[in-house]
Write an enzyme that holds these catalytic residues in place. Structure first.
Site, PDB file in Angstrom:
ATOM      1  N   LEU A 151       6.841   5.339  -3.766  1.00  0.00           N
ATOM      2  CA  LEU A 151       7.323   6.258  -4.794  1.00  0.00           C
ATOM      3  C   LEU A 151       8.799   6.563  -4.585  1.00  0.00           C
ATOM      4  O   LEU A 151       9.548   6.728  -5.558  1.00  0.00           O
ATOM      5  CB  LEU A 151       6.509   7.553  -4.770  1.00  0.00           C
ATOM      6  CG  LEU A 151       6.899   8.584  -5.823  1.00  0.00           C
ATOM      7  CD1 LEU A 151       6.669   8.049  -7.231  1.00  0.00           C
ATOM      8  CD2 LEU A 151       6.127   9.884  -5.611  1.00  0.00           C
ATOM      9  N   TYR A 152       9.231   6.643  -3.324  1.00  0.00           N
ATOM     10  CA  TYR A 152      10.652   6.860  -3.046  1.00  0.00           C
ATOM     11  C   TYR A 152      11.506   5.802  -3.742  1.00  0.00           C
ATOM     12  O   TYR A 152      12.452   6.113  -4.456  1.00  0.00           O
ATOM     13  CB  TYR A 152      10.895   6.830  -1.538  1.00  0.00           C
ATOM     14  CG  TYR A 152      12.350   6.755  -1.144  1.00  0.00           C
ATOM     15  CD1 TYR A 152      13.221   7.791  -1.464  1.00  0.00           C
ATOM     16  CD2 TYR A 152      12.856   5.651  -0.459  1.00  0.00           C
ATOM     17  CE1 TYR A 152      14.563   7.729  -1.103  1.00  0.00           C
ATOM     18  CE2 TYR A 152      14.181   5.584  -0.087  1.00  0.00           C
ATOM     19  CZ  TYR A 152      15.037   6.623  -0.425  1.00  0.00           C
ATOM     20  OH  TYR A 152      16.362   6.542  -0.077  1.00  0.00           O
ATOM     21  N   ALA A 153      11.160   4.535  -3.527  1.00  0.00           N
ATOM     22  CA  ALA A 153      11.917   3.454  -4.154  1.00  0.00           C
ATOM     23  C   ALA A 153      11.813   3.524  -5.671  1.00  0.00           C
ATOM     24  O   ALA A 153      12.794   3.278  -6.386  1.00  0.00           O
ATOM     25  CB  ALA A 153      11.407   2.108  -3.648  1.00  0.00           C
ATOM     26  N   THR A 155      11.443   6.189  -7.573  1.00  0.00           N
ATOM     27  CA  THR A 155      12.290   7.253  -8.128  1.00  0.00           C
ATOM     28  C   THR A 155      13.761   6.870  -8.097  1.00  0.00           C
ATOM     29  O   THR A 155      14.521   7.225  -8.993  1.00  0.00           O
ATOM     30  CB  THR A 155      12.084   8.576  -7.372  1.00  0.00           C
ATOM     31  OG1 THR A 155      12.382   8.404  -5.977  1.00  0.00           O
ATOM     32  CG2 THR A 155      10.667   9.097  -7.538  1.00  0.00           C
ATOM     33  N   LYS A 156      14.168   6.117  -7.082  1.00  0.00           N
ATOM     34  CA  LYS A 156      15.561   5.675  -7.028  1.00  0.00           C
ATOM     35  C   LYS A 156      15.858   4.638  -8.112  1.00  0.00           C
ATOM     36  O   LYS A 156      16.927   4.639  -8.733  1.00  0.00           O
ATOM     37  CB  LYS A 156      15.876   5.109  -5.642  1.00  0.00           C
ATOM     38  CG  LYS A 156      16.042   6.169  -4.568  1.00  0.00           C
ATOM     39  CD  LYS A 156      17.251   7.048  -4.845  1.00  0.00           C
ATOM     40  CE  LYS A 156      17.611   7.926  -3.683  1.00  0.00           C
ATOM     41  NZ  LYS A 156      18.835   8.715  -3.903  1.00  0.00           N
TER      42      LYS A 156
END
Length: 343
Positions: A151-153, A155-156
């Site tokens: 999810l981090y990637a 959102t980026k």
């Protein structure tokens, strides 16, 4: 110039703000002081920045539109550098809501306020995690990056796409840079180098994921800051390409994506050996399989950065690790006050 930098109590934002203040610029620093890791370290960074007369700190969350608007309106920035984010690949599995709030809602607030206040250049921090398990080596900015593994990637990637649409609609000159495993003094405690040094000095075992077979393109913090500073005056102009073969500038917006990495990946096992050498102490290794969301390798293609700025990150990992260890010994083993720490 006057800069608005988000995340100035964070690792990268602190170093960039100090570099710009040293050069005589003024900086409004916006930071939420979140508790993702020890707040005292963030407070120590801000305490150092606050010794500069041209630094104005604002403590608030990116999701809070009112204080962010006040930060823009009280001193309209010439340049905005958006570094604040909920970081960490693994933490996104535990607390996904933090990533939606900061990386999506917070980033949208930055984009929309740049539409209103129209800085000369907006620069956004993205990540090499966007490339996911890319099989094309090295990672090039034009590679397909539509299959994020965390999810981090995701959102980026979403931030990059939102920024492109705003750049197209409102002609906001925007550069998104993708960082590759940044390390160095004042680094984050959740990062591998910090964890390794702390554990080895305390005689605790270190967790080695992927059985040590992974590799990372490590970027020393001073090299990263140098690259950002050199990119600040390189303002994108729609469809104006510096090198048609590698430039990523959009044909529809003054928007560009740039890797910031040296293109010199290091195997995890070799990296640990470098840490051991710098400490003069061996590690007890707890060999573990890959964690969910991890990628086996990262490897930056640095040609576009060099074409735009004439610069490529070049600090050897051995030197960067040595500098980190020196800082860590002062900051954590000798209890020297933050304002007295010399890197």
């Amino acid at each position: 110039m006057h800069f608005l930098i988000t995340g100035t109590a964070g690792f990268i934002g602190f170093h960039l703000a100090r570099r710009l203040l040293d050069e005589g610029h003024s900086v409004t620093g916006f930071d939420g002081m979140t508790r993702y890791y020890e707040v005292s370290l963030k407070e120590r960074r801000h305490a150092i920045l606050s010794t500069y007369s041209k630094f104005k700190p604002i403590i608030a969350m990116l999701e809070s539109r009112k204080p962010l608007t006040e930060a823009f309106s009280s001193a309209p920035p010439d340049v905005v550098v958006h570094l604040a984010a909920q970081a960490g690949v693994r933490y996104s599995l535990e607390n996904p809501d933090a990533y939606i709030g900061s990386n999506l809602v917070g980033s949208w607030n930055i984009l929309d306020l740049c539409r209103q206040f129209r800085p000369n250049h907006l620069l956004l921090a993205s990540t090499s995690s966007i490339y996911g398990a890319n099989h094309t080596i090295p990672f090039k900015e034009a590679d397909k990056a539509d299959e994020p593994l965390t999810l981090y990637a995701a959102t980026k990637k979403a931030m990059e796409v939102m920024a492109h649409s705003q750049s197209h609609l409102h002609k906001t000159p925007t550069t998104a840079f993708r960082f590759f495993t940044v390390y160095g003094p004042w680094g984050r405690p959740d990062m591998a180098l910090f964890k390794f040094v702390s554990a080895i000095l305390d005689g605790r075992p270190i967790d080695v994921y992927g059985h040590g077979q992974m590799s990372r393109d490590f970027t020393y913090i001073d090299d990263l800051v140098e690259a950002i500073v050199r990119l600040i005056p390189v303002i994108p102009q729609s469809a104006t390409r510096t090198d048609a073969a590698i430039d990523t500038i959009s044909m529809h917006a003054p928007f560009r994506i740039v890797n910031i990495g040296g293109g010199q990946p290091v195997a995890l096992g070799a990296f640990i050996e470098t840490v051991e050498e710098a400490l003069g102490q061996k590690a007890f290794r707890n060999m573990l399989p890959m964690q969910q969301g991890d990628v086996p390798h990262t490897f930056a293609a640095p040609e576009l950065l060099h074409s735009l700025t004439g610069y490529t990150p070049q600090t050897p990992v051995s030197e960067g690790v040595r500098r980190f260890v020196e800082w860590y010994r002062q900051a954590y083993r000798m209890n020297i006050k933050a304002a007295e720490i010399v890197e």
